[in-house]
Design an enzyme around this catalytic site. Structure first.
Site, PDB file in Angstrom:
ATOM      1  N   HIS A  63      10.515  -1.026 -11.503  1.00 53.82           N
ATOM      2  CA  HIS A  63      10.805  -2.144 -11.732  1.00 53.82           C
ATOM      3  C   HIS A  63      11.422  -3.163 -12.815  1.00 53.82           C
ATOM      4  O   HIS A  63      12.626  -4.005 -12.036  1.00 53.82           O
ATOM      5  CB  HIS A  63       9.711  -3.310 -10.304  1.00 53.82           C
ATOM      6  CG  HIS A  63      10.395  -3.983  -9.458  1.00 53.82           C
ATOM      7  ND1 HIS A  63       9.394  -4.843  -9.065  1.00 53.82           N
ATOM      8  CD2 HIS A  63      11.356  -4.334  -9.014  1.00 53.82           C
ATOM      9  CE1 HIS A  63       9.697  -5.488  -7.831  1.00 53.82           C
ATOM     10  NE2 HIS A  63      11.057  -5.084  -8.228  1.00 53.82           N
ATOM     11  N   ASP A  75       5.916  -8.584  -3.805  1.00 57.29           N
ATOM     12  CA  ASP A  75       5.218  -7.270  -5.586  1.00 57.29           C
ATOM     13  C   ASP A  75       3.849  -7.761  -5.135  1.00 57.29           C
ATOM     14  O   ASP A  75       3.166  -9.214  -4.809  1.00 57.29           O
ATOM     15  CB  ASP A  75       6.026  -7.324  -6.309  1.00 57.29           C
ATOM     16  CG  ASP A  75       6.054  -6.757  -7.442  1.00 57.29           C
ATOM     17  OD1 ASP A  75       4.363  -5.993  -7.601  1.00 57.29           O
ATOM     18  OD2 ASP A  75       6.288  -6.670  -7.951  1.00 57.29           O
ATOM     19  N   ASP A 121       4.018  -1.406  -4.460  1.00 58.50           N
ATOM     20  CA  ASP A 121       2.150  -1.126  -4.406  1.00 58.50           C
ATOM     21  C   ASP A 121       2.073  -3.012  -3.801  1.00 58.50           C
ATOM     22  O   ASP A 121       0.855  -3.733  -3.789  1.00 58.50           O
ATOM     23  CB  ASP A 121       2.402  -1.804  -6.003  1.00 58.50           C
ATOM     24  CG  ASP A 121       2.815  -2.770  -6.716  1.00 58.50           C
ATOM     25  OD1 ASP A 121       3.483  -3.950  -6.256  1.00 58.50           O
ATOM     26  OD2 ASP A 121       3.302  -2.902  -8.152  1.00 58.50           O
ATOM     27  N   HIS A 130       2.649  -7.950  -7.812  1.00 58.79           N
ATOM     28  CA  HIS A 130       2.599  -8.812  -8.919  1.00 58.79           C
ATOM     29  C   HIS A 130       3.717  -9.405  -9.656  1.00 58.79           C
ATOM     30  O   HIS A 130       4.980  -9.717  -8.776  1.00 58.79           O
ATOM     31  CB  HIS A 130       2.796  -7.425 -10.616  1.00 58.79           C
ATOM     32  CG  HIS A 130       2.174  -5.954 -10.643  1.00 58.79           C
ATOM     33  ND1 HIS A 130       1.947  -5.067  -9.340  1.00 58.79           N
ATOM     34  CD2 HIS A 130       0.975  -5.743 -10.591  1.00 58.79           C
ATOM     35  CE1 HIS A 130       1.202  -4.593 -10.292  1.00 58.79           C
ATOM     36  NE2 HIS A 130       0.630  -5.059 -10.439  1.00 58.79           N
ATOM     37  N   ASP A 185       5.008 -10.102 -11.860  1.00 61.49           N
ATOM     38  CA  ASP A 185       7.037  -9.298 -13.356  1.00 61.49           C
ATOM     39  C   ASP A 185       7.728 -10.285 -13.924  1.00 61.49           C
ATOM     40  O   ASP A 185       8.907 -10.200 -14.093  1.00 61.49           O
ATOM     41  CB  ASP A 185       7.820  -8.038 -12.115  1.00 61.49           C
ATOM     42  CG  ASP A 185       7.008  -6.799 -11.724  1.00 61.49           C
ATOM     43  OD1 ASP A 185       6.002  -6.995 -12.819  1.00 61.49           O
ATOM     44  OD2 ASP A 185       7.383  -6.541 -11.090  1.00 61.49           O
ATOM     45  N   ASP A 211       8.714  -4.188  -4.236  1.00 58.49           N
ATOM     46  CA  ASP A 211       7.946  -3.538  -4.982  1.00 58.49           C
ATOM     47  C   ASP A 211       6.987  -2.941  -4.278  1.00 58.49           C
ATOM     48  O   ASP A 211       6.171  -3.695  -3.301  1.00 58.49           O
ATOM     49  CB  ASP A 211       7.089  -4.059  -5.736  1.00 58.49           C
ATOM     50  CG  ASP A 211       6.968  -3.232  -6.530  1.00 58.49           C
ATOM     51  OD1 ASP A 211       5.798  -1.907  -6.712  1.00 58.49           O
ATOM     52  OD2 ASP A 211       5.961  -3.178  -8.057  1.00 58.49           O
ATOM     53  N   HIS A 232       8.174  -2.843 -16.833  1.00 53.21           N
ATOM     54  CA  HIS A 232       8.663  -3.531 -15.922  1.00 53.21           C
ATOM     55  C   HIS A 232       7.630  -4.491 -15.357  1.00 53.21           C
ATOM     56  O   HIS A 232       7.404  -5.397 -13.899  1.00 53.21           O
ATOM     57  CB  HIS A 232       8.044  -2.607 -14.848  1.00 53.21           C
ATOM     58  CG  HIS A 232       6.356  -2.161 -14.849  1.00 53.21           C
ATOM     59  ND1 HIS A 232       5.773  -0.810 -13.816  1.00 53.21           N
ATOM     60  CD2 HIS A 232       5.758  -1.851 -15.605  1.00 53.21           C
ATOM     61  CE1 HIS A 232       4.885  -1.224 -14.507  1.00 53.21           C
ATOM     62  NE2 HIS A 232       4.289  -1.924 -15.362  1.00 53.21           N
ATOM     63  N   GLU A 239       9.006   2.013  -7.550  1.00 56.15           N
ATOM     64  CA  GLU A 239       7.819   2.141  -7.738  1.00 56.15           C
ATOM     65  C   GLU A 239       7.188   2.841  -6.662  1.00 56.15           C
ATOM     66  O   GLU A 239       5.938   2.968  -7.268  1.00 56.15           O
ATOM     67  CB  GLU A 239       6.493   0.875  -8.249  1.00 56.15           C
ATOM     68  CG  GLU A 239       6.891  -0.361  -9.657  1.00 56.15           C
ATOM     69  CD  GLU A 239       7.014  -0.135 -10.322  1.00 56.15           C
ATOM     70  OE1 GLU A 239       6.470   1.366 -10.734  1.00 56.15           O
ATOM     71  OE2 GLU A 239       7.637  -0.767 -11.742  1.00 56.15           O
TER      72      GLU A 239
HETATM   73  N1  ARG Z   1       1.687  -7.640 -14.752  1.00 60.95           N
HETATM   74  C1  ARG Z   1       1.759  -6.212 -16.081  1.00 60.95           C
HETATM   75  C2  ARG Z   1       2.240  -5.835 -17.337  1.00 60.95           C
HETATM   76  O1  ARG Z   1       2.749  -6.926 -17.782  1.00 60.95           O
HETATM   77  C3  ARG Z   1       1.412  -5.587 -14.910  1.00 60.95           C
HETATM   78  C4  ARG Z   1       2.999  -5.155 -14.022  1.00 60.95           C
HETATM   79  C5  ARG Z   1       2.673  -4.195 -12.899  1.00 60.95           C
HETATM   80  N2  ARG Z   1       4.836  -4.094 -12.426  1.00 60.95           N
HETATM   81  C6  ARG Z   1       4.966  -3.253 -12.074  1.00 60.95           C
HETATM   82  N3  ARG Z   1       6.394  -3.079 -12.066  1.00 60.95           N
HETATM   83  N4  ARG Z   1       4.167  -2.704 -11.325  1.00 60.95           N
HETATM   84  O2  ARG Z   1       2.716  -4.754 -17.555  1.00 60.95           O
HETATM   85 MN    MN Z   2       6.120  -5.198  -9.221  1.00 61.38          MN
HETATM   86 MN    MN Z   3       4.206  -4.524  -8.909  1.00 61.23          MN
END
Ligand code: ARG
Ligand code: MN
Ligand code: MN
Ligand code: MN
Length: 314
Positions: free
Chosen positions: A96, A119, A229, A121, A123, A227, A136, A272
């Site tokens: 990402h 997502d 996820d 998250h 990010d 994403d 990411h 992802e």
């Molecule tokens: N918040 C966590 C980090 O800063 C997880 C980020 C996950 N990001 C993603 N694109 N899957 O690393």
């Molecule tokens: Mn993401």
């Molecule tokens: Mn994510």
């Protein structure tokens, strides 16, 4: 609606190998043929090639800054060109961190845009707040105008101009947000529908409110950054940072169908997908198949069925 497809086989925004296999795996699931069967013209721009850096030392805790900066500069130019050619851009990741280049190139071509970030998250860590050092987890911090003074310039990041306003960003599906990220979201007043709001309102009201929020006044183009996820790991397990309690297959698909019918989808990221994170072939197939279905939803596939405008009963 014509699609310009660009593959970004890049994994250095996070530590797990395999996510660079996403673009070819998604193509292998017949994305192009299925878009065409749905009446979509597709131009495949192929996969980008990225420069390698032998001397990519951590900057503080942040890893692979040179590689990430350089890859995203190439991607930004590619997406800019796809938009100038008149297509809806579809970027297949990769991790990402690639949203930096995809959104930057999109904005360079069309100006002000709205971003819908789907997502688990946010990010939105900055290089100063990240706990993992993985880029990411940070792309939005480089894109938001409001965070300009909070993001130090990393090597190969000096080309980036923040091009998104916090008021034009909506999150959907959040359920794993770091404390610093939560602080930033509240500080900037970013509109976010976490899984709690999805539970409370249902996905149809979430999408209605997303579009009421973004869609009034000027009709800005929409950038959808998806994403995989965001969807529950029971459906999309083959991803680097799965989080329990996500969107159902149907909710995930509804997001794409709804954005499609706004007529303003101008660029999409699908990121992802990591085949090496699936425990079985079935887990990989479910993840890739869902990614393809989400993309088809973006380009007019309806669950009720479709037919060509000139269809004639035999
Ligand atoms: N918040 C966590 C980090 O800063 C997880 C980020 C996950 N990001 C993603 N694109 N899957 O690393
Ligand atoms: Mn993401
Ligand atoms: Mn994510
Ligand atoms: Mn331009």
């Amino acid at each position: 609606p014509s699609v310009g497809l660009i593959g970004a086989p890049f994994c250095k925004g996070q530590p797990r190998g395999g996510v660079e296999g996403g673009p070819d795996l998604i193509r292998g699931a017949r994305l192009v043929e299925r878009l065409q069967a749905g009446g979509c013209a597709v131009k495949d721009y192929g996969n980008l090639q990225f420069e390698e850096f032998a001397d990519d030392e951590p900057v503080g805790v942040v890893k692979n800054a040179k590689a990430v900066g350089s890859a995203n500069q190439r991607l930004s130019e590619a997406v800019h060109a796809i938009k100038k050619d008149g297509h809806t851009s579809v970027m297949l990741g990769g991790d990402h961190s690639l949203a930096i280049g995809s959104i930057h190139g999109h904005a360079a071509a069309v100006g002000e845009l709205s971003v819908v970030w789907v997502d688990a998250h946010a990010d939105i860590n900055t290089p100063m707040t990240t706990e993992t050092g993985n880029l990411h987890g940070q792309p939005m911090s480089f894109l938001l105008r409001e965070l300009r003074s909070k993001t130090p310039t990393l090597p190969n990041f000096s080309w980036i101009k923040p091009c998104v306003s916090a008021k034009n960003l909506v999150y959907i599906g959040l359920r794993d947000v770091d404390p610093a990220e939560h602080f930033i979201l509240k500080l900037l007043g970013v509109k976010a529908f976490s899984m709690t709001e999805v539970d409370q309102l249902g996905i149809s009201r979430v999408m209605e409110q997303t579009c009421d929020y973004l869609c009034d006044k000027v009709q800005k183009p929409i950038h959808l950054s998806y994403d995989v996820d965001a969807v529950d790991p029971s459906v999309t397990p083959a991803t680097g940072t799965p989080v329990i309690g996500g969107l159902t297959y149907r909710e995930g698909l509804y997001v794409t169908e709804y954005l499609c019918q706004t007529g303003r989808l101008s660029a999409v990221d699908m990121v992802e997908v990591n085949p090496l994170r699936g425990q079985t072939e079935q887990e990989v197939q479910s993840t890739v198949g869902t990614a393809v279905d989400l993309l088809l939803g973006c380009f007019g596939r309806q669950r009720e069925g479709n037919h060509a405008p000139d269809y004639q009963l035999p």
